[in-house]
Design a protein around this motif. Structure first.
Motif, PDB file in Angstrom:
ATOM      1  N   UNK A  28      -4.602 -16.299   2.858  1.00  0.00           N
ATOM      2  CA  UNK A  28      -4.145 -17.161   1.771  1.00  0.00           C
ATOM      3  C   UNK A  28      -2.884 -16.679   1.076  1.00  0.00           C
ATOM      4  N   UNK A  29      -2.394 -15.472   1.406  1.00  0.00           N
ATOM      5  CA  UNK A  29      -1.162 -14.982   0.794  1.00  0.00           C
ATOM      6  C   UNK A  29       0.028 -15.557   1.543  1.00  0.00           C
ATOM      7  N   UNK A  30       0.791 -16.395   0.884  1.00  0.00           N
ATOM      8  CA  UNK A  30       1.918 -17.063   1.537  1.00  0.00           C
ATOM      9  C   UNK A  30       3.212 -16.264   1.440  1.00  0.00           C
ATOM     10  N   UNK A  31       3.205 -15.126   0.762  1.00  0.00           N
ATOM     11  CA  UNK A  31       4.422 -14.342   0.561  1.00  0.00           C
ATOM     12  C   UNK A  31       4.553 -13.155   1.497  1.00  0.00           C
ATOM     13  N   UNK A  32       3.484 -12.793   2.198  1.00  0.00           N
ATOM     14  CA  UNK A  32       3.517 -11.631   3.087  1.00  0.00           C
ATOM     15  C   UNK A  32       3.184 -12.088   4.502  1.00  0.00           C
ATOM     16  N   UNK A  33       3.992 -11.691   5.461  1.00  0.00           N
ATOM     17  CA  UNK A  33       3.774 -12.076   6.855  1.00  0.00           C
ATOM     18  C   UNK A  33       2.527 -11.394   7.408  1.00  0.00           C
ATOM     19  N   UNK A  34       1.815 -12.095   8.265  1.00  0.00           N
ATOM     20  CA  UNK A  34       0.571 -11.558   8.831  1.00  0.00           C
ATOM     21  C   UNK A  34       0.801 -10.280   9.637  1.00  0.00           C
ATOM     22  N   UNK A  35       1.999 -10.101  10.197  1.00  0.00           N
ATOM     23  CA  UNK A  35       2.269  -8.918  11.014  1.00  0.00           C
ATOM     24  C   UNK A  35       3.052  -7.842  10.253  1.00  0.00           C
ATOM     25  N   UNK A  36       3.134  -7.947   8.935  1.00  0.00           N
ATOM     26  CA  UNK A  36       3.854  -6.932   8.156  1.00  0.00           C
ATOM     27  C   UNK A  36       3.049  -5.643   8.062  1.00  0.00           C
ATOM     28  N   UNK A  37       3.732  -4.553   7.840  1.00  0.00           N
ATOM     29  CA  UNK A  37       3.069  -3.249   7.687  1.00  0.00           C
ATOM     30  C   UNK A  37       2.601  -3.079   6.250  1.00  0.00           C
ATOM     31  N   UNK A  38       1.384  -2.582   6.054  1.00  0.00           N
ATOM     32  CA  UNK A  38       0.889  -2.338   4.697  1.00  0.00           C
ATOM     33  C   UNK A  38       1.721  -1.243   4.011  1.00  0.00           C
ATOM     34  N   UNK A  39       1.864  -1.370   2.698  1.00  0.00           N
ATOM     35  CA  UNK A  39       2.577  -0.397   1.888  1.00  0.00           C
ATOM     36  C   UNK A  39       1.749  -0.082   0.674  1.00  0.00           C
ATOM     37  N   UNK A  40       1.573   1.204   0.362  1.00  0.00           N
ATOM     38  CA  UNK A  40       0.826   1.618  -0.819  1.00  0.00           C
ATOM     39  C   UNK A  40       1.762   2.417  -1.713  1.00  0.00           C
ATOM     40  N   UNK A  41       1.818   2.063  -3.001  1.00  0.00           N
ATOM     41  CA  UNK A  41       2.639   2.772  -3.980  1.00  0.00           C
ATOM     42  C   UNK A  41       1.683   3.441  -4.967  1.00  0.00           C
ATOM     43  N   UNK A  42       1.898   4.739  -5.191  1.00  0.00           N
ATOM     44  CA  UNK A  42       1.059   5.523  -6.082  1.00  0.00           C
ATOM     45  C   UNK A  42       1.771   5.720  -7.414  1.00  0.00           C
ATOM     46  N   UNK A  43       1.032   5.577  -8.509  1.00  0.00           N
ATOM     47  CA  UNK A  43       1.562   5.819  -9.849  1.00  0.00           C
ATOM     48  C   UNK A  43       1.318   7.270 -10.204  1.00  0.00           C
ATOM     49  N   UNK A  44       2.397   8.022 -10.492  1.00  0.00           N
ATOM     50  CA  UNK A  44       2.235   9.441 -10.848  1.00  0.00           C
ATOM     51  C   UNK A  44       2.683   9.694 -12.265  1.00  0.00           C
TER      52      UNK A  44
END
Length: 44
Positions: A28-44
């Motif tokens: 249902x997310x229309x802004x991210x492509x199905x084959x995109x790589x996941x990205x995680x950002x950590x708050x420090x």
């Protein structure tokens, strides 16, 4: 689209260290492509 991308990583001033956010596709997310790589950002 940069504003949409940045919204995934908007941390409040009182967000505890170690909190993180994921930028990855989900059903249902229309802004991210199905084959995109996941990205995680950590708050420090």
């Amino acid at each position: 689209m940069l504003r949409v991308f940045a919204s995934f990583f908007a941390f409040a001033d009182d967000t505890p260290p170690g909190h993180h956010a994921h930028h990855e596709w989900w059903e249902g997310n229309e802004y991210i492509a199905t084959d995109s790589r996941p990205l995680v950002i950590n708050h420090t």
